[in-house]
Design a protein around this motif. Structure first.
Motif, PDB file in Angstrom:
ATOM      1  N   SER B 210       0.833  -1.205   0.000  1.00  0.00           N
ATOM      2  CA  SER B 210       0.000   0.000   0.000  1.00  0.00           C
ATOM      3  C   SER B 210       0.870   1.259   0.000  1.00  0.00           C
ATOM      4  N   GLN B 211       2.144   1.109   0.347  1.00  0.00           N
ATOM      5  CA  GLN B 211       3.031   2.284   0.353  1.00  0.00           C
ATOM      6  C   GLN B 211       3.726   2.507  -0.990  1.00  0.00           C
ATOM      7  N   CYS B 212       3.571   1.543  -1.888  1.00  0.00           N
ATOM      8  CA  CYS B 212       4.254   1.633  -3.195  1.00  0.00           C
ATOM      9  C   CYS B 212       3.707   2.813  -3.997  1.00  0.00           C
ATOM     10  N   ILE B 213       4.583   3.592  -4.590  1.00  0.00           N
ATOM     11  CA  ILE B 213       4.146   4.717  -5.428  1.00  0.00           C
ATOM     12  C   ILE B 213       4.263   4.399  -6.923  1.00  0.00           C
ATOM     13  N   ARG B 214       4.592   3.131  -7.223  1.00  0.00           N
ATOM     14  CA  ARG B 214       4.624   2.670  -8.622  1.00  0.00           C
ATOM     15  C   ARG B 214       5.497   3.564  -9.513  1.00  0.00           C
ATOM     16  N   CYS B 215       6.656   3.876  -8.992  1.00  0.00           N
ATOM     17  CA  CYS B 215       7.620   4.648  -9.777  1.00  0.00           C
ATOM     18  C   CYS B 215       8.367   3.734 -10.730  1.00  0.00           C
ATOM     19  N   SER B 243      -3.198   3.504 -11.327  1.00  0.00           N
ATOM     20  CA  SER B 243      -3.777   3.695  -9.995  1.00  0.00           C
ATOM     21  C   SER B 243      -2.908   3.005  -8.946  1.00  0.00           C
ATOM     22  N   THR B 244      -2.752   3.668  -7.798  1.00  0.00           N
ATOM     23  CA  THR B 244      -1.948   3.071  -6.733  1.00  0.00           C
ATOM     24  C   THR B 244      -2.832   2.391  -5.689  1.00  0.00           C
ATOM     25  N   ALA B 245      -4.024   1.997  -6.102  1.00  0.00           N
ATOM     26  CA  ALA B 245      -4.880   1.224  -5.202  1.00  0.00           C
ATOM     27  C   ALA B 245      -4.162  -0.093  -4.879  1.00  0.00           C
ATOM     28  N   LEU B 246      -4.414  -0.603  -3.691  1.00  0.00           N
ATOM     29  CA  LEU B 246      -3.700  -1.797  -3.239  1.00  0.00           C
ATOM     30  C   LEU B 246      -3.758  -2.985  -4.205  1.00  0.00           C
ATOM     31  N   PRO B 247      -4.946  -3.319  -4.776  1.00  0.00           N
ATOM     32  CA  PRO B 247      -4.967  -4.474  -5.686  1.00  0.00           C
ATOM     33  C   PRO B 247      -4.028  -4.304  -6.881  1.00  0.00           C
ATOM     34  N   GLU B 248      -3.951  -3.087  -7.408  1.00  0.00           N
ATOM     35  CA  GLU B 248      -3.071  -2.831  -8.555  1.00  0.00           C
ATOM     36  C   GLU B 248      -1.607  -2.986  -8.141  1.00  0.00           C
ATOM     37  N   ASN B 249      -1.291  -2.406  -6.991  1.00  0.00           N
ATOM     38  CA  ASN B 249       0.094  -2.498  -6.507  1.00  0.00           C
ATOM     39  C   ASN B 249       0.480  -3.947  -6.244  1.00  0.00           C
ATOM     40  N   MET B 250      -0.464  -4.698  -5.700  1.00  0.00           N
ATOM     41  CA  MET B 250      -0.163  -6.089  -5.357  1.00  0.00           C
ATOM     42  C   MET B 250       0.073  -6.915  -6.622  1.00  0.00           C
ATOM     43  N   VAL B 251      -0.796  -6.712  -7.600  1.00  0.00           N
ATOM     44  CA  VAL B 251      -0.627  -7.427  -8.872  1.00  0.00           C
ATOM     45  C   VAL B 251       0.739  -7.097  -9.467  1.00  0.00           C
ATOM     46  N   TYR B 252       1.100  -5.831  -9.402  1.00  0.00           N
ATOM     47  CA  TYR B 252       2.397  -5.409  -9.928  1.00  0.00           C
ATOM     48  C   TYR B 252       3.538  -6.186  -9.255  1.00  0.00           C
ATOM     49  N   HIS B 253       3.562  -6.169  -7.950  1.00  0.00           N
ATOM     50  CA  HIS B 253       4.702  -6.778  -7.250  1.00  0.00           C
ATOM     51  C   HIS B 253       4.716  -8.303  -7.354  1.00  0.00           C
ATOM     52  N   LEU B 254       3.535  -8.904  -7.312  1.00  0.00           N
ATOM     53  CA  LEU B 254       3.519 -10.371  -7.367  1.00  0.00           C
ATOM     54  C   LEU B 254       3.890 -10.869  -8.767  1.00  0.00           C
ATOM     55  N   ILE B 255       3.374 -10.200  -9.788  1.00  0.00           N
ATOM     56  CA  ILE B 255       3.742 -10.623 -11.148  1.00  0.00           C
ATOM     57  C   ILE B 255       5.247 -10.468 -11.350  1.00  0.00           C
ATOM     58  N   ARG B 256       5.773  -9.361 -10.848  1.00  0.00           N
ATOM     59  CA  ARG B 256       7.212  -9.134 -11.026  1.00  0.00           C
ATOM     60  C   ARG B 256       8.031 -10.209 -10.299  1.00  0.00           C
ATOM     61  N   ALA B 257       7.609 -10.531  -9.078  1.00  0.00           N
ATOM     62  CA  ALA B 257       8.355 -11.536  -8.311  1.00  0.00           C
ATOM     63  C   ALA B 257       8.348 -12.878  -9.039  1.00  0.00           C
TER      64      ALA B 257
END
Lengths: 346, 321
Positions: B210-215, B243-257
């Motif tokens: 939730s703190q990710c700013i998607r930079c 959007s920096t909503a939590l679901p978007e941020n989570m999808v970003y980080h999990l897909i990347r991992a």
């Protein structure tokens, strides 16, 4: 020169109590320590930390949120309806804003409050009381004096808190600030009279801050439009959004409609000129095809286009971009190179 | 003992003069005494810019992707971790072996500037020298030099480094180092995470994401993020928005991992770059451990070893079908 309309003091041990009261009556936003320090809304005074040089994220988020719903839309197959996102009318107080970040709001006001007023930003500005916090411990990456900013005397705020000895010297700079002080009179005492002297003594002890020469900077930028210099920086730049997202003056955004047949929302979110898709067109054409072009745009916008248009450089010397750039791209070096004509040597 | 900047400069000058390299990617002095910055040299006359010291965290291998098209042979300075990502780039056919000249440098640990400031209580300007003395760092603060135990200053990734010497190089500067004495348990960080309940894990990562700013600094700096068009930048179809909503941020980080699974070499650049201090290494370390458990595979060590997730055999188990 700002006329100080009211001057008071508050004992340090009463600050949390004051902030508690503010949190009760207003939406109170202040510096909060999570993974990093950033400005967030708090429910109580104890959540606010004052142990910081500056926040990683600037308070611009409070006026220009990273993600903000503009309106919602819905349709029933026949017609189509758009409804504005309801916004609370509750007054807000931002506590602890630094002089550099206060200046950045002045710069963004020129953009969002100009000929085409951005109602979302301006509404938030109108209902917010700004309380500045004098800075006596700038970082080595700071260079706000370059832009005529005195970190110990924030301007463009309603009230300034200055840490002197066992108390804060509290000065209202606007009528709005003065009436807040009246409203909270129970917390304040009359100044003891030595506050200005104590503040000056502290300010005199400040390590000498970096002050760059920026006289005629926009004109010196002009001939560098196609300079190979930008290539040397573009080569190093990773194209991430740290510099633009952490910058208190960067204000570009993207608009997105998200939804299904039955409805959805239009929101805006921060965007960055460092990203390839920032200028990507539907045809596939991209007028800024590489990182050189993007880096050049970022510095031309800050140091040339913005001053040409609004009369001021779009930088406050907060040093965030320099401090957090993962490959150590240094705006103070770039300004120095431009001013001294060293761009040719790169 | 690690080599000096002068020895490095002499070596690179020679490589230019012999015609071995046409470009060189290394480090030069940065904005202050605690920072170096990547530098790109075009000829041997520029080598005096080069530095080597314990403040060279940058994994330069990502820049190799920018030198792919007929620009001659590129020399690159790599530490152990960086060399492992060069191995991965070779395995993924992203770079041509003949067009890269790998200058390996055994690395006995990189200093974390934040830890250095905390331990010394000094400001960056007061610190004028940092040297690797083998078992300790000697640090000069306000003109006085003191020895500080390495473990107090090392970057977290260096605390678990198994490859101080590059597993692949064309020339090695200095003597190879087999192992680092402080490395004990590579996966202590992961085991701590694994011991949490699902609810605790969710709470922890929800708070972080939730703190990710998607930079996108973590992605852009990652040496194994090599897609020409990243799924997160794709417009049609659009899988995630800005959007920096939590679901978007989570999808970003999990897909990347998941996407760097079997390729991440724990160079730690994602975590170093993150302005929001999100502990990305602990996420990637978990995936690394799973790949090790499932495939007995360690990334970036051997160019000829088949990559676990891009190699197919008819005898592969398909338990989930």
């Amino acid at each position: 020169m700002v006329t100080k309309v009211k001057s008071k003091i508050i004992k340090k041990n009463r600050l949390t109590e004051l902030l508690d009261k503010l949190a009760k009556e207003y939406d109170l936003i202040g510096p909060v320590q999570d993974n990093v320090i950033s400005f967030k809304q708090v429910k109580s005074g104890s959540e606010i930390t004052l142990d910081f040089v500056n926040s990683v994220l600037s308070p611009k988020n409070a006026f220009f949120p990273q993600t903000e719903t503009l309106f919602r839309f819905s349709g029933d197959g026949e017609g189509f309806k758009a409804e504005p996102e309801p916004e609370t009318d509750k007054e807000r107080v931002i506590f602890g804003i630094r002089a550099c970040d206060a200046r950045s709001l002045h710069l963004m006001d020129m953009v969002f409050g100009g000929q085409l007023e951005d109602s979302y930003y301006m509404r938030k500005r109108a209902k917010t009381i700004l309380i500045g916090l004098a800075c006596f411990n700038p970082a080595e990456t700071c260079f706000c004096p370059t832009f005529g900013i005195d970190p110990t005397s924030p301007e463009g705020v309603d009230i300034v808190f200055t840490d002197v000895d066992d108390r804060y010297w509290v000065q209202a700079l606007t009528e709005k600030g003065a009436s807040l002080l009246d409203q909270l009179a129970e917390f304040f005492d009359e100044p003891l009279g030595d506050e200005a002297k104590l503040k000056d003594a502290k300010a005199a002890g400040l390590t000498k801050m970096k002050k760059l020469d920026v006289a005629g900077l926009p004109d010196k930028m002009e001939p560098l439009y196609n300079d190979a210099y930008w290539e040397s920086i573009g080569m190093k730049c990773l194209g991430c959004g740290i510099c633009t997202y952490l910058c208190p003056t960067c204000h570009c955004f993207d608009l997105v409609d998200e939804g299904r047949d039955e409805g959805g929302e239009r929101f805006r979110s921060w965007d960055s000129c460092m990203f390839p898709d920032f200028t990507l067109m539907a045809s596939g054409e991209n007028p800024r095809p590489d990182q050189k072009a993007r880096v050049q745009q970022r510095f031309f916008h800050k140091l040339k286009y913005f001053p040409d248009r609004y009369g001021e450089v779009a930088c406050t010397g907060c040093g965030r971009c320099l401090k957090y750039c993962p490959v150590n791209i240094n705006i103070t070096k770039i300004i120095g190179d431009v001013m001294s004509g060293k761009t040719k040597n790169e | 003992m690690t080599i000096s900047s002068e020895e490095l400069q002499a070596k690179i000058k020679k490589l230019f003069e012999e015609g071995t390299i046409d470009h060189f990617i290394g480090y030069e002095a940065g904005s202050d005494s605690l920072h170096t910055t990547p530098c790109f040299l075009k000829n041997g006359e520029q080598v005096s810019r080069l530095v080597w010291n314990p403040l060279c965290p940058y994994n330069l291998s990502k820049y190799l992707l920018d030198f792919r098209e007929g620009e001659g042979r590129t020399g690159i300075l790599v530490k152990g971790c960086d060399a492992r990502s060069v191995v991965e780039l070779l395995k993924q056919n992203q770079i041509t072996r003949d067009e890269v000249f790998i200058v390996g440098i055994p690395c006995t640990g990189q200093v974390d500037p934040d830890k250095l400031l905390e331990v010394t209580g000094a400001s960056p300007a007061e610190i004028t020298g940092i040297k690797d003395e083998g078992d300790a760092f000697s640090v000069t603060v306000k003109g006085k030099t003191q020895k500080i135990d390495k473990q107090k200053l090392l970057r977290d990734k260096c605390m678990v480094c198994r490859y101080p010497t590059p597993p692949l190089y064309d020339t090695l500067l200095g003597e190879a180092v087999d192992s680092l004495p402080w490395v004990t348990d590579d996966y202590a960080l992961v085991k701590e995470q694994e011991s949490l309940s699902s609810e605790e894990k969710a709470a922890h990562w929800n708070n972080e994401f939730s703190q990710c700013i998607r930079c996108y600094a973590c992605r852009n700096i990652c040496p194994v993020c090599i897609c020409k068009e990243c799924i997160f930048d794709k417009k049609m179809p659009r899988w995630v928005t800005k959007s920096t909503a939590l679901p978007e941020n989570m999808v970003y980080h999990l897909i990347r991992a998941f996407h760097v699974a079997g390729r991440c070499v724990d160079c730690g650049e994602c975590e170093r770059a993150c302005p929001m201090n999100i502990p990305l290494r602990s996420l990637n370390k978990k995936v690394e451990k799973d790949v090790l458990d499932l495939f007995d595979y360690t990334s970036g060590v051997d160019v000829d070893q088949p990559a676990p997730l891009t190699t197919y055999q008819t005898s592969d188990l398909e338990e989930f079908l």
